[in-house]
Structure formats: structure tokens, C-alpha cells
Design a protein around this motif. Structure first.
Motif, PDB file in Angstrom:
ATOM      1  N   HIS A 168      30.719  48.653  57.070  1.00 28.73           N
ATOM      2  CA  HIS A 168      31.259  49.905  57.595  1.00 28.73           C
ATOM      3  C   HIS A 168      31.556  50.880  56.452  1.00 28.73           C
ATOM      4  CE1 HIS A 168      33.455  52.660  60.158  1.00 28.73           C
ATOM      5  NE2 HIS A 168      34.528  52.556  59.365  1.00 28.73           N
ATOM      6  N   ALA A 201      31.722  42.505  57.553  1.00 27.61           N
ATOM      7  CA  ALA A 201      31.558  43.587  58.532  1.00 27.61           C
ATOM      8  C   ALA A 201      32.267  44.849  58.054  1.00 27.61           C
ATOM      9  CB  ALA A 201      32.112  43.147  59.889  1.00 27.61           C
ATOM     10  N   GLY A 202      33.473  44.706  57.484  1.00 28.93           N
ATOM     11  CA  GLY A 202      34.199  45.851  56.946  1.00 28.93           C
ATOM     12  C   GLY A 202      33.460  46.499  55.795  1.00 28.93           C
ATOM     13  N   THR A 238      36.422  38.986  49.718  1.00 33.94           N
ATOM     14  CA  THR A 238      35.201  38.190  49.909  1.00 33.94           C
ATOM     15  C   THR A 238      35.111  37.083  48.860  1.00 33.94           C
ATOM     16  OG1 THR A 238      34.044  40.086  50.865  1.00 33.94           O
ATOM     17  CG2 THR A 238      32.691  38.287  50.012  1.00 33.94           C
ATOM     18  N   TYR A 274      37.808  44.701  49.783  1.00 32.95           N
ATOM     19  CA  TYR A 274      36.888  43.836  50.523  1.00 32.95           C
ATOM     20  C   TYR A 274      36.139  42.914  49.561  1.00 32.95           C
ATOM     21  CZ  TYR A 274      37.450  46.299  54.985  1.00 32.95           C
ATOM     22  OH  TYR A 274      37.943  46.807  56.152  1.00 32.95           O
ATOM     23  N   ARG A 286      38.406  28.645  58.788  1.00 34.27           N
ATOM     24  CA  ARG A 286      39.194  29.892  58.771  1.00 34.27           C
ATOM     25  C   ARG A 286      38.631  30.883  57.757  1.00 34.27           C
ATOM     26  NH1 ARG A 286      43.496  26.190  58.844  1.00 34.27           N
ATOM     27  NH2 ARG A 286      43.797  26.516  56.601  1.00 34.27           N
ATOM     28  N   ARG A 340      33.405  36.651  57.519  1.00 29.60           N
ATOM     29  CA  ARG A 340      32.567  37.426  58.432  1.00 29.60           C
ATOM     30  C   ARG A 340      33.200  38.803  58.705  1.00 29.60           C
ATOM     31  NH1 ARG A 340      32.071  33.798  61.856  1.00 29.60           N
ATOM     32  NH2 ARG A 340      29.993  33.069  61.292  1.00 29.60           N
ATOM     33  N   ASP A 341      34.526  38.815  58.891  1.00 26.06           N
ATOM     34  CA  ASP A 341      35.218  40.088  59.135  1.00 26.06           C
ATOM     35  C   ASP A 341      35.130  41.002  57.922  1.00 26.06           C
ATOM     36  OD1 ASP A 341      35.928  39.250  61.655  1.00 26.06           O
ATOM     37  OD2 ASP A 341      37.932  38.562  61.066  1.00 26.06           O
ATOM     38  N   ARG A 342      35.302  40.415  56.728  1.00 28.09           N
ATOM     39  CA  ARG A 342      35.290  41.243  55.522  1.00 28.09           C
ATOM     40  C   ARG A 342      33.898  41.821  55.265  1.00 28.09           C
ATOM     41  NH1 ARG A 342      39.268  39.287  56.971  1.00 28.09           N
ATOM     42  NH2 ARG A 342      41.252  39.081  55.855  1.00 28.09           N
ATOM     43  N   ALA A 370      35.426  32.520  59.029  1.00 26.82           N
ATOM     44  CA  ALA A 370      35.708  33.579  60.005  1.00 26.82           C
ATOM     45  C   ALA A 370      36.229  34.827  59.309  1.00 26.82           C
ATOM     46  CB  ALA A 370      36.727  33.079  61.035  1.00 26.82           C
ATOM     47  N   GLY A 371      37.127  34.647  58.324  1.00 26.97           N
ATOM     48  CA  GLY A 371      37.645  35.788  57.573  1.00 26.97           C
ATOM     49  C   GLY A 371      36.559  36.472  56.781  1.00 26.97           C
TER      50      GLY A 371
END
Length: 477
Positions: free
Chosen positions: A188, A184-185, A292, A288, A174, A180-182, A177-178
Motif C-alpha cells: 500500500h 500488505a501494508g 518485517t 514496515y 503468529r 502477511r499484514d506487514r 500472519a503478522g
């Protein structure tokens, strides 16, 4: 040595049914010995003779935790001791199982072990076959049931270990996966920042604050749920007052990282005069960073937990290690507690009172782990999910002493004398085989030359194990 009288032998209950020829054979192959007070034979010595008391008094002892414990004392004519199982041949124990002492001048009828075996096979062949069948059949049955007991315990431990491993593994998945999202954010936000909305000085300050945030996460204080909720309210209010959308989502992460409104003020002061969206972007960029770090910590904690469980399993099973070795008992006890942690649960408090000056102990480590498993499992069962489990060690003369205590209702007084008997159990039918403590007794007493005892009162039951600190390593396994 005096002459043997067949008529006198017939007065002993062992020989009263023998005919004249058999009695004459006994007298010819046996002998009468008169012994003064002192030792006749010692436990562990080769069993060479079968002794029958004709006159006098003897006492029998067994070693327990390096000390001799008197088992019996008798002046009964015809009492026998020594190599009485020699008729079973090489598959039976070939050493004296106890020590025999003469307490006053005594007379014995003595047969050599080989002669006694020959006599039994010649005179009572059917009886010998029946006794062999009963002896070896019972031993094989006990061995198979004991093996089944070990397999059942292993299955239970394996299920518990699988569950314990699954929790940190799932958490790591979990968190990954989290993370990876952070990331990516962050990419951005980095692209937005690169578009020129932040001047060079502000960017340098943000990078410095980012490093500070990352370092702060590692040393964030532990807060109670109430303290965390109060701080989240304060930080949420501050973010709302500064027109940061979704401030209530950001506040928990800042609190978990150990930051307060003073730190938020420093960030705002750094970007003073910037547009609202710039201020919002800065806080989300720092959020973020914090997320992270928190996720990486979670992954680190999870993988460390997995490693700890695997190490405990290897320590418990003694995989890739010699059966007989010199070990730190505390490592064995700790590995067993880890393996049983799921069964122990959160409602039982584990208290460890270790004497760290205790030297390493020569032992069969994997088998001792089975002893700790049986004792701890019984203690947890007795407390029915709630209480205090105490694991204590100490040094007593030439022995290491291990005590497993619980605060359960206690063992009934009438059961305490039978607690180590095979197949005796106080558990309901279907919940216990009655072999756990019997196996533990044989491992501690027979295999290690130690002792195991129980003291039990309502609210205080203690199983105490004594293990000799000096024991020569066996030549063969």
C-alpha cells in the motif's frame, strides 16, 4: 586332589540332612581340591563349577568401574560359590557373577555345574520348581514393571516435548500472519510512493535507509526492559515533536531494531521540505521494513527451535541408530536436558561443567539416556522447583565420570544404603515406583561394567557414574 569322605561332607550344613546313599553319590561325582592362595575363578568367565569351602579362607570381589571391590571375606565351613544357579538351565546367567580368591591354603568340595544341576533336579524336584517359579516370576515381574516405568517416563517426556514444540510452532504461525499484514501494508505504501510524492533522490535515500534498517535489525543490542522503556520514551517524544501520528506505536520497533534519535534525524533530513504526510509515510515505510525483519527473525528462531527439539528427540531416543555405539556423552546429556527442559523450569539454574577432552564412550546410548533422565528427574523433584542442577563430566584413569548434582535437602542417611534397591523410594505413595535408580544401577553396572554411587548432604546431593572407556562391542545384541 584328595579322597572324599562322606562322613566329613555330613559336617557341612549344606549336606547334613542327606542320607548315606546321597553322600556316597556326591563323593563319587564330586571331588576334593586343595588350592593355594590365588584366584579360583574370575567374574565373567563361564560358570563351570560349584565350590563348597571345607577349610581355609576366601574372599569374593566384584568389578566396579574397572576396579575390583571386595564384597565379602569368610572362613565359614560350608560357604559356597560358583555355578549355584546352574539348576535353572540355559535361561539363567551362565557366567560367574563375581570373582573368588583363596587367601590361605584351603580345601573345597567341588561339583561340576552339570552334575550339580542333575543332583538338584533328581533330589529336590519340587524345590527346583518352586525356585524356578520364584526366580523367573520375579524377573518377569521386574521386567514388566520396568517397562511400565519406561512407558510412564516416555509419556511424560512426550507431553513435555509436545508442549515445547507447540510454543515455537504457535509463534511461527503468529509471526507468519503478522508478516502477511506487514507485506500488505508495504504494498500500500509503495503504491502511494509511486504516485510521485517522493522525488528520485529521496526514494534512493529511503531505499538505502531501508537496507540499513534491515541490516541493523540483525545486530541490534540486547536491552533490559528498563533500558528499552527509556529509549522508547525518547523516540516517542521525538516522533511526537515531528508531528508523526501514532509515534508511540512506532517507537518500540525502532528501539528493538537498535535505532536512536540520530537515525531518525537522518531520515528527517533526507526528506527536509517535504509535506508532513510524506515524512509520516517514510517513517511508516521504514517501520514496515523493521517489523518485517523482526517477524522473519521470529519465524527463523521458532523453526530453529523446532529443529533443535526434533534433533534432541532423535538423539535422546537414538532412533535409527545401533543399540551399541561409540558416542560423545555430552550429546546424550544435552539431549536429555532439552527433553526435560519443561520439567526443569525457569527457577532451576542448570550448570554444565563439561570436560571437552573426554573421549567418546562405547555404550548403549539409549539406555544411558534413561539413566540421565532418572537422575535429573530425581534431582529436579528434590529441589521442588528451585535450586541449581549441576551436570559435570571428567576423565578418571580408564573411565568417563558423569556427576549429576542438586541443591535439594539431601537423602536421609538411613536411606542412602538402600537407594538402589528395587521398589525402595523416598517419594510419597503414588509419586514414585522405586525402580528408577534400580534400573539405572543395572544399566550402568550390569550392562556397562561401570559403577554408580551417591553422596548426599543437605544442599549437596551428587550421583556419580563411572563408565569404562574401553569396552569391546558385543558380537550379538
Amino acid at each position: 586332589m584328595t579322597l572324599c569322605d562322606p562322613t566329613e561332607l555330613r559336617t557341612l550344613f549344606l549336606f547334613e540332612k542327606l542320607d548315606d546313599e546321597q553322600l556316597a553319590w556326591l563323593c563319587a561325582d564330586g571331588r576334593i581340591e586343595e588350592l593355594e592362595p590365588g584366584p579360583v575363578f574370575q567374574e565373567g568367565e563361564p560358570a563351570t563349577c560349584f565350590y563348597v569351602l571345607m577349610d581355609g579362607e576366601v574372599r569374593m570381589t566384584k568389578l566396579s568401574a574397572g576396579r575390583e571391590i571386595e564384597m565379602s571375606r569368610t572362613d565359614h565351613r560350608g560357604s559356597y560359590a560358583g555355578a549355584w544357579t546352574s539348576y535353572l538351565g540355559e535361561h539363567a546367567e551362565s557366567t560367574y557373577s563375581a570373582s573368588l580368591y583363596v587367601t590361605r591354603p584351603s580345601r573345597f568340595f567341588v561339583l561340576d555345574a552339570g552334575t550339580f544341576s542333575q543332583m538338584m533336579h533328581a533330589w529336590f524336584p519340587m524345590a527346583v520348581h518352586l525356585l524356578e517359579g520364584a526366580f523367573f516370576g520375579n524377573r518377569n515381574t521386574n521386567a514388566r514393571i520396568a517397562q511400565r516405568e519406561r512407558l510412564l517416563a516416555l509419556g511424560s517426556l512426550s507431553a513435555g516435548l509436545t508442549h515445547e514444540l507447540n510454543n515455537p510452532a504457535a509463534a511461527a504461525v503468529r509471526a507468519t500472519a503478522g508478516l502477511r499484514d506487514r507485506v500488505a501494508g508495504m504494498r500500500h505504501k509503495l503504491a502511494m510512493m509511486a504516485q510521485g510524492k517522493f522525488d528520485t533522490a529521496s526514494l534512493e535515500t529511503l531505499v538505502r535507509l531501508q537496507e540499513e534498517a534491515a541490516a541493523q535489525v540483525a545486530k541490534a543490542p540486547e536491552l533490559s526492559p528498563l533500558e528499552a522503556a527509556d529509549r522508547e520514551d525518547v523516540l516517542g517524544d521525538w516522533l511526537e515533536e515531528h508531528d508523526i501520528p501514532g509515534g508511540w506505536e512506532l517507537a518500540p520497533n525502532f528501539v528493538q531494531a537498535g535505532f536512536d534519535t540520530d537515525w531518525l534525524e537522518r531520515v528527517a533530513a533526507t526528506l527536509e521540505g517535504s509535506q508532513r504526510q510524506v515524512l509520516e509515510g517514510a517513517f511508516r515505510w521504514l517501520n514496515y521494513t523493521i517489523e518485517t525483519e523482526l517477524l522473519m527473525n521470529e519465524i527463523g528462531d521458532s523453526t530453529t527451535r523446532i529443529s533443535t527439539l526434533v534433533d534432541a528427540a532423535k538423539q535422546y531416543s537414538q532412533m535409527d541408530r545401533a543399540p551399541f555405539q561409540v558416542v560423545d556423552l555430552h550429546e546424550l546429556l544435552d539431549s536429555t536436558l532439552v527433553m526435560l527442559s519443561r520439567k526443569i523450569g525457569d527457577s532451576i539454574t542448570v550448570v554444565k561443567e563439561y570436560d571437552r577432552t573426554l573421549p567418546d564412550v562405547p555404550c548403549y546410548a539409549a539406555e544411558l539416556n534413561q539413566v540421565w533422565t532418572n537422575l535429573i528427574d530425581n534431582a529436579v523433584y528434590a529441589m521442588e522447583g528451585s535450586g541449581t542442577l549441576t551436570v559435570r563430566t571428567r576423565h578418571d584413569a580408564d573411565c568417563a565420570v558423569i556427576e549429576i548434582g542438586d541443591t535439594g535437602p539431601g537423602i536421609p542417611a538411613e536411606a542412602q544404603g538402600r537407594i538402589f534397591e528395587p521398589f525402595f523410594t523416598t517419594k510419597p505413595v503414588g509419586e514414585g515406583t522405586g525402580l528408577g535408580l534400580d534400573i539405572s544401577f543395572r544399566i550402568v553396572v550390569n550392562k556397562h561394567g561401570g559403577d554408580i554411587r551417591v553422596e548426599s548432604h543437605p544442599g549437596d546431593t551428587r550421583f556419580t557414574v563411572w563408565l569404562p572407556l574401553t569396552r569391546p562391542e558385543p558380537e550379538t545384541e
